[in-house]
Design an enzyme around this catalytic site. Structure first.
Site, PDB file in Angstrom:
ATOM      1  N   GLY A  93       0.781  -1.229   0.000  1.00 53.03           N
ATOM      2  CA  GLY A  93       0.000   0.000   0.000  1.00 53.03           C
ATOM      3  C   GLY A  93       0.809   1.273   0.000  1.00 53.03           C
ATOM      4  N   HIS A 141      -0.621   0.614 -13.590  1.00 47.30           N
ATOM      5  CA  HIS A 141       0.152  -0.572 -13.944  1.00 47.30           C
ATOM      6  C   HIS A 141       1.606  -0.149 -14.132  1.00 47.30           C
ATOM      7  CE1 HIS A 141       0.812  -4.618 -15.367  1.00 47.30           C
ATOM      8  NE2 HIS A 141       1.539  -4.104 -16.342  1.00 47.30           N
ATOM      9  N   GLU A 185       5.132   6.523 -10.107  1.00 47.35           N
ATOM     10  CA  GLU A 185       3.841   6.246  -9.472  1.00 47.35           C
ATOM     11  C   GLU A 185       3.532   7.293  -8.409  1.00 47.35           C
ATOM     12  OE1 GLU A 185       3.792   1.379  -9.917  1.00 47.35           O
ATOM     13  OE2 GLU A 185       4.442   2.266  -8.024  1.00 47.35           O
TER      14      GLU A 185
END
Length: 190
Positions: A12, A104, A174
């Site tokens: 996470g 992704h 990300e």
């Protein structure tokens, strides 16, 4: 106020960046964490930030009753996938059309599909000799890593890179791009 649920299967780290990005906002709140592995670190991150969480095993996820009740109870408007390894079923796609986003760790369509996630993707990138990789943020459909692309960001793969080197560069992308992209998508909701 728009309410986000984050679904995760792993540590996470993206979820935590998203939580911190929206912390203190009056228009958007991360209101629920859904996880499908009892040992998932995402549950500890939810607890640390005071966010409700719910464990849903594979069978309960397929049925959807408990999950849909939790989403309703928390008035969820938008779902974010953070390393969530189960295929999202039709009932959830129908309940949240165009409101479920995934990230992704490659440039879809390369290194994507069932069974390709996390370090498996980076290992394949290195093995195939790719010169670049990156992230793809997309709204999901009924296929693994399918759906409308929202954003792709690239980073180089250097000669001699290990999968871990590639993972570090991809994680930076990300952390930099996922939360702001989610923010833009939520602003489009009526």
């Amino acid at each position: 106020m728009k309410h986000i649920a984050i679904f995760g299967s792993g540590e996470g780290t993206n979820a935590e960046h998203i939580i911190e990005y929206f912390q203190g906002r009056s228009d958007v709140s991360v209101s629920l964490i859904v996880y499908n592995r009892q040992a998932a670190g995402i549950a500890r991150r939810a607890e640390r930030h005071g966010i409700d969480s719910i464990y849903i095993n594979r069978e309960a996820f397929a049925r959807g009753i408990e999950l849909m009740q939790a989403l309703s109870d928390h008035e969820i408007d938008f779902i974010v996938l953070d390393g969530f390894l189960l295929l999202v079923p039709a009932y959830l796609l129908e309940a949240y059309p165009g409101r479920i986003v995934n990230i992704h760790p490659s440039l879809i369509p390369r290194h994507s599909g069932k069974g390709l996630y996390g370090m498996k993707v980076h290992e394949e990138v290195v093995r195939d000799g790719d010169r670049e990789t990156g992230i793809t943020i997309h709204l999901i459909d009924q296929h693994y890593d399918g759906g409308q692309m929202v954003l792709q960001e690239r980073c180089p793969v250097m000669p001699g890179d290990t999968p871990e080197d590639v993972a570090c560069r991809v994680h930076e992308l990300e952390y930099r791009h996922y939360a702001p992209t989610i923010d833009r998508l939520i602003r489009r909701l009526a």
